[in-house]
Structures are given as structure tokens and as C-alpha cells.
Design a protein around this motif. Structure first.
Motif, PDB file in Angstrom:
ATOM      1  N   UNK A  49      56.999  12.477  -7.547  1.00  0.00           N
ATOM      2  CA  UNK A  49      58.133  13.153  -6.927  1.00  0.00           C
ATOM      3  C   UNK A  49      59.423  12.337  -7.040  1.00  0.00           C
ATOM      4  N   UNK A  50      59.367  11.216  -7.729  1.00  0.00           N
ATOM      5  CA  UNK A  50      60.543  10.360  -7.815  1.00  0.00           C
ATOM      6  C   UNK A  50      60.781   9.547  -6.556  1.00  0.00           C
ATOM      7  N   UNK A  51      59.737   9.380  -5.738  1.00  0.00           N
ATOM      8  CA  UNK A  51      59.892   8.658  -4.476  1.00  0.00           C
ATOM      9  C   UNK A  51      60.210   7.188  -4.659  1.00  0.00           C
ATOM     10  N   UNK A  52      59.660   6.570  -5.683  1.00  0.00           N
ATOM     11  CA  UNK A  52      59.920   5.141  -5.907  1.00  0.00           C
ATOM     12  C   UNK A  52      61.364   4.914  -6.314  1.00  0.00           C
ATOM     13  N   UNK A  53      61.886   5.767  -7.196  1.00  0.00           N
ATOM     14  CA  UNK A  53      63.281   5.643  -7.618  1.00  0.00           C
ATOM     15  C   UNK A  53      64.216   5.874  -6.433  1.00  0.00           C
ATOM     16  N   UNK A  54      63.885   6.854  -5.592  1.00  0.00           N
ATOM     17  CA  UNK A  54      64.689   7.107  -4.398  1.00  0.00           C
ATOM     18  C   UNK A  54      64.695   5.884  -3.491  1.00  0.00           C
ATOM     19  N   UNK A  55      63.511   5.322  -3.247  1.00  0.00           N
ATOM     20  CA  UNK A  55      63.423   4.137  -2.399  1.00  0.00           C
ATOM     21  C   UNK A  55      64.233   2.989  -2.992  1.00  0.00           C
ATOM     22  N   UNK A  56      64.142   2.819  -4.300  1.00  0.00           N
ATOM     23  CA  UNK A  56      64.881   1.750  -4.960  1.00  0.00           C
ATOM     24  C   UNK A  56      66.390   1.927  -4.776  1.00  0.00           C
ATOM     25  N   UNK A  57      66.868   3.171  -4.811  1.00  0.00           N
ATOM     26  CA  UNK A  57      68.311   3.412  -4.621  1.00  0.00           C
ATOM     27  C   UNK A  57      68.767   2.975  -3.237  1.00  0.00           C
ATOM     28  N   UNK A  58      67.855   2.951  -2.298  1.00  0.00           N
ATOM     29  CA  UNK A  58      68.184   2.499  -0.947  1.00  0.00           C
ATOM     30  C   UNK A  58      67.803   1.029  -0.731  1.00  0.00           C
ATOM     31  N   UNK A  59      67.522   0.330  -1.825  1.00  0.00           N
ATOM     32  CA  UNK A  59      67.243  -1.098  -1.718  1.00  0.00           C
ATOM     33  C   UNK A  59      65.910  -1.421  -1.092  1.00  0.00           C
ATOM     34  N   UNK A  60      64.904  -0.574  -1.320  1.00  0.00           N
ATOM     35  CA  UNK A  60      63.594  -0.767  -0.700  1.00  0.00           C
ATOM     36  C   UNK A  60      62.978  -2.105  -1.093  1.00  0.00           C
ATOM     37  N   UNK A  61      62.304  -2.717  -0.129  1.00  0.00           N
ATOM     38  CA  UNK A  61      61.553  -3.927  -0.432  1.00  0.00           C
ATOM     39  C   UNK A  61      60.440  -3.633  -1.416  1.00  0.00           C
ATOM     40  N   UNK A  62      59.756  -2.492  -1.231  1.00  0.00           N
ATOM     41  CA  UNK A  62      58.613  -2.188  -2.092  1.00  0.00           C
ATOM     42  C   UNK A  62      58.384  -0.696  -2.186  1.00  0.00           C
ATOM     43  N   UNK A  63      57.733  -0.303  -3.266  1.00  0.00           N
ATOM     44  CA  UNK A  63      57.140   1.022  -3.418  1.00  0.00           C
ATOM     45  C   UNK A  63      55.662   0.782  -3.665  1.00  0.00           C
ATOM     46  N   UNK A  64      54.803   1.467  -2.915  1.00  0.00           N
ATOM     47  CA  UNK A  64      53.381   1.140  -2.865  1.00  0.00           C
ATOM     48  C   UNK A  64      52.528   2.302  -3.368  1.00  0.00           C
ATOM     49  N   UNK A  65      51.424   1.974  -3.990  1.00  0.00           N
ATOM     50  CA  UNK A  65      50.485   2.873  -4.684  1.00  0.00           C
ATOM     51  C   UNK A  65      50.952   3.045  -6.122  1.00  0.00           C
ATOM     52  N   UNK A  66      51.940   3.849  -6.383  1.00  0.00           N
ATOM     53  CA  UNK A  66      52.682   4.057  -7.644  1.00  0.00           C
ATOM     54  C   UNK A  66      51.807   4.366  -8.866  1.00  0.00           C
ATOM     55  N   UNK A  67      50.659   5.012  -8.686  1.00  0.00           N
ATOM     56  CA  UNK A  67      49.820   5.348  -9.828  1.00  0.00           C
ATOM     57  C   UNK A  67      50.521   6.307 -10.794  1.00  0.00           C
ATOM     58  N   UNK A  68      51.335   7.234 -10.279  1.00  0.00           N
ATOM     59  CA  UNK A  68      51.993   8.237 -11.109  1.00  0.00           C
ATOM     60  C   UNK A  68      53.441   7.871 -11.435  1.00  0.00           C
ATOM     61  N   UNK A  69      53.806   6.630 -11.238  1.00  0.00           N
ATOM     62  CA  UNK A  69      55.166   6.167 -11.503  1.00  0.00           C
ATOM     63  C   UNK A  69      55.496   6.279 -12.984  1.00  0.00           C
ATOM     64  N   UNK A  70      56.703   6.809 -13.293  1.00  0.00           N
ATOM     65  CA  UNK A  70      57.123   6.934 -14.688  1.00  0.00           C
ATOM     66  C   UNK A  70      58.129   5.838 -15.040  1.00  0.00           C
ATOM     67  N   UNK A  71      58.568   5.837 -16.300  1.00  0.00           N
ATOM     68  CA  UNK A  71      59.441   4.765 -16.768  1.00  0.00           C
ATOM     69  C   UNK A  71      60.781   4.763 -16.043  1.00  0.00           C
ATOM     70  N   UNK A  72      61.296   5.942 -15.706  1.00  0.00           N
ATOM     71  CA  UNK A  72      62.565   5.996 -14.972  1.00  0.00           C
ATOM     72  C   UNK A  72      62.416   5.332 -13.608  1.00  0.00           C
ATOM     73  N   UNK A  73      61.283   5.555 -12.971  1.00  0.00           N
ATOM     74  CA  UNK A  73      61.033   4.921 -11.688  1.00  0.00           C
ATOM     75  C   UNK A  73      60.876   3.415 -11.816  1.00  0.00           C
ATOM     76  N   UNK A  74      60.190   2.984 -12.856  1.00  0.00           N
ATOM     77  CA  UNK A  74      60.023   1.548 -13.100  1.00  0.00           C
ATOM     78  C   UNK A  74      61.389   0.900 -13.325  1.00  0.00           C
ATOM     79  N   UNK A  75      62.220   1.551 -14.121  1.00  0.00           N
ATOM     80  CA  UNK A  75      63.552   1.015 -14.400  1.00  0.00           C
ATOM     81  C   UNK A  75      64.369   0.900 -13.110  1.00  0.00           C
TER      82      UNK A  75
END
Length: 405
Positions: free
Chosen positions: A247-273
Motif C-alpha cells: 500500500x506504499x506504507x513504508x514510503x509514507x512513513x519514510x516521508x514523515x521521518x519514521x525510525x523504521x518500517x517493519x515486516x516489509x515483505x511486499x516492499x517495492x523499489x520505490x519504497x526502498x528508495x
């Protein structure tokens, strides 16, 4: 519990994994007033460096105290019945939508008093300590009312007073939609933002705020509202994201300066970046992957390629990772996710500390807090190679030997 207390202690001829790498030769480690005061190759050590220090240990492998950066340790009841259901072919999502899963733990936890939750949680915490943990993150999320979430956070704080361990607390009010808010998810998010987060911040009960950004959890738009409220109250941000879908949750969290994104099995390259650009840590949870028999692997090579720090945690919880043995997680991170032993051990020390915003922890370096483990093994890789209890010789917390065998 054996303890040893002196202001100045020395460990001789130890193989040291400093949180990032194994040092190349036997070392001497000096601890004074709760901090690492000296670190020398054994052959270069001069007794004048540590005059008056007591010898606390010799030989073995020394690592930083383990940091378990993602747990749901406080809860009542258990979900062994759901374990059976999954083995009979019922999916995790089907169980959750039928009112089981997280909500079954919510019912039990709401009914329990603080003292009952303490009694239920202490054995789980003790198991972590016996496996070398000196810092543990504990999430709420099984209360889902303001009063019950605060109750869980108070219990987590109390656990840190009852045992020699550092407890970091995370408010996970957005863990699931409580039954009384069925069909009114936005109203529940308003409760989290307008009442739950302000109350936890006012009482100093939470260090961070987490969300479950998932189809069976909360939408990215709802999570963003929670992040904005967390930021407004000076709380750090974390995310359960990309566990079951992207759902793009990791990228969203990163935009807010998140300490971490957890689980991330379905993370895509945009989210990793996005995580790489924000310095957000990827927390790998092989216990849940193992128990749920998942097949979608987290994008380890992409995380390496972009230099995203990888932490490893137990995810100790009643439904999807009822496992309180962090060194088993190191083994699973290697066997299931193909981390190297060095990556797995760094993921349970330096990188796990980073995932909690504690860059002072998880390292063996001069000036760092003396949270240490001494293991009866020959090399650090053995902690990931073998699944074996009883290898911990000493656990040192804030410079005190709080466990010795």
C-alpha cells in the motif's frame, strides 16, 4: 539472580563483535561507571590502563546486549486455537475478518488488570533476558480504548522497573479497528489522534507511535493523520507496513521521518528508495514469516543495494510470532531471508538500536553504555548458526553484571 557491582571492571581475552563487525583479535574491555571506558587489543593492554579494576570475565565472545526492537510483549490470553486453524487451511486474514486474530487478544487484554498483565508478561520478558536482551521495545495495541492502551503502556513501563532491562514503549492504537467502531474507521482514527496520542504523551508513557498500514488495518490516508498527530506531540514514528500487500506504507512513513518500517515483505523499489533517503530502518521479522508460512520474501538485495539498515526482531506476540528467543530470529533471518550471520547479529544490536532512535546503544565502543553479553561460544557467527539455549555466560546492564552463570 547473581549480581556483581563495582565501578570498575575488566574483561580479558574476549572475541568482540562490536555491533557492526568482529574485531580481528582478542580484546580487553574496561567498564567504569556504567560505560565502556577502554577497549584494547589484549597484546597491547597495559595494567596501568585499568588500575584497581576487578576482573569480571575472561575468554568467550562479547557482543553488545541484544536489542529486541519490535515486540508485543504485553497481552492476556493466547491464540493456540488460531494456530490450529491456520494449519487446517484458514488464512490469517479470514481469521481476522471473523473477529479473531488481534481482536481476540483485545478482548482478553481489556479484561485483565495491570497486575494480571504484569504476571502474564514477566515470563515472556524473562525469556528474552535469558537470551541476551538488554533493551526491548514493547508496543501497546491490544486495548484499543484510551484507558486500555494507557494501561498496556503503564505495564510496559513497570516491567522495566521490575527487571534490569531498558524498555522503550510504542503506542500502537492503530493496530486494528475495535468492534465498537465497525464501519467507522475514520472516527476511530480521530480517537487515536485527538485523545489517545495526547494522553500517552501527557503521561510520558510512549516513546513512539506505530500504525498497521494494511488492507485489514488502516489506509495510508488514515495512517498519515496519525503521523501528523504523533509529530505534533513530539513522538517518533514507526510502521507495520507491506506485510500482506503493498500500500506504499513504508514510503509514507519514510516521508514523515519514521525510525523504521517493519515486516516489509511486499516492499517495492520505490519504497526502498524512500527509506534509504530518509534513513528509515527496515525491521525484518522472520518469526511471523515462519509462523504464518509466508512465501513473499522481503527485498533483501534491494535493501543492500540502497544501503538501508536492516534490523532483526522477535515480533513476540500471541498470534503470529509467539517466540521469545531472539537468537532463534538470527538463525531464521539467515536461513529464511539469507542474511549473513554478521548482518543478522548487527541487526539485533547496532541496527536494532537505530530502529529505536538510540544510536548510543548496540555498540561496543568507548563511551557507550555498558550493555554487554558474554557468550560461551568460539565466534559470533555461532549465535546465528545454532539454535541452542544456555550459551549466555554473563549479561551486563548499565555496567552491572546482572546475570552470571
Amino acid at each position: 539472580m547473581p549480581t556483581q557491582s563495582t565501578s570498575k571492571q575488566l574483561w580479558r581475552d574476549v572475541q568482540v563483535f562490536d555491533g557492526l563487525v568482529q574485531l580481528s583479535e582478542a580484546m580487553t574491555v574496561l567498564v567504569e561507571d556504567g560505560r565502556i571506558a577502554g577497549l584494547w587489543p589484549a597484546r597491547e593492554f597495559n595494567e596501568a590502563h585499568a588500575e584497581g579494576a576487578a576482573c569480571a570475565g575472561r575468554g568467550g565472545v562479547m557482543t553488545p546486549g541484544l536489542v529486541d526492537c519490535h515486540t508485543h510483549l504485553v497481552y492476556a490470553g493466547n491464540r493456540a486455537g488460531e494456530f490450529e486453524q491456520r494449519l487446517e487451511g484458514v488464512s490469517y486474514e479470514e481469521i481476522a475478518r471473523a473477529g479473531g486474530g488481534i481482536l481476540s487478544s483485545v478482548r482478553a487484554t481489556r479484561a485483565a488488570s495491570e497486575d494480571e498483565l504484569i504476571a502474564a508478561s514477566l515470563p515472556r520478558l524473562d525469556a528474552l533476558l535469558a537470551d541476551g536482551v538488554t533493551t526491548v521495545e514493547i508496543k501497546s495495541g491490544y486495548g484499543l480504548t484510551v484507558a486500555d492502551e494507557l494501561k498496556m503502556l503503564r505495564v510496559a513501563r513497570r516491567l522495566g522497573q521490575l527487571r534490569p532491562v531498558r524498555v522503550i514503549t510504542t503506542l500502537l492504537g492503530a493496530h486494528a479497528l475495535p468492534p465498537e467502531y465497525a464501519g467507522r474507521a475514520d472516527d476511530y482514527v480521530s480517537l487515536v489522534c485527538d485523545e489517545m496520542i495526547p494522553a500517552a504523551a501527557a503521561e510520558g508513557l510512549a516513546d513512539a507511535v506505530d500504525v498497521f498500514c494494511e488492507g485489514i488495518g488502516f489506509s495510508p490516508a488514515q495512517c498519515e493523520r496519525i503521523y501528523q498527530a504523533a509529530k505534533a506531540h513530539g513522538l517518533a514514528i514507526k510502521a507495520h507496513a507491506e506485510q500482506l500487500s503493498n500500500l506504499g506504507g513504508s514510503a509514507l512513513a519514510a516521508r514523515y521521518g519514521a525510525l523504521s518500517a517493519d515486516h516489509i515483505e511486499y516492499l517495492d523499489e520505490a519504497g526502498v528508495r524512500a527509506m534509504a533517503e530518509a534513513g528509515t530502518v527496515a525491521v525484518l521479522l522472520p518469526g511471523a514469516f515462519h509462523v504464518l508460512r509466508e512465501t513473499q520474501l522481503p527485498p533483501i538485495e534491494l535493501l543492500r543495494q540502497y544501503g538501508v539498515p536492516m534490523a532483526v526482531a522477535s515480533d513476540a506476540n500471541p498470534g503470529t510470532s509467539p517466540i521469545c528467543m531472539p537468537t532463534l530470529m538470527a538463525n531464521l533471518a539467515c536461513t529464511l531471508f539469507r542474511l549473513t550471520p554478521r548482518e543478522a547479529l548487527s541487526g539485533m544490536t547496532a541496527q536494532a538500536a537505530r530502529a529505536l532512535g538510540r544510536l548510543d546503544l548496540g555498540r561496543i565502543e568507548v563511551g557507550a553504555p555498558a550493555d554487554l553479553c558474554l557468550w560461551d561460544i568460539q565466534q559470533p557467527a555461532e549465535l546465528a548458526y545454532a539454535v541452542q539455549a544456555g550459551r549466555l555466560r554473563q549479561r551486563v546492564f548499565k555496567g552491572e553484571v546482572v546475570y552470571a552463570r
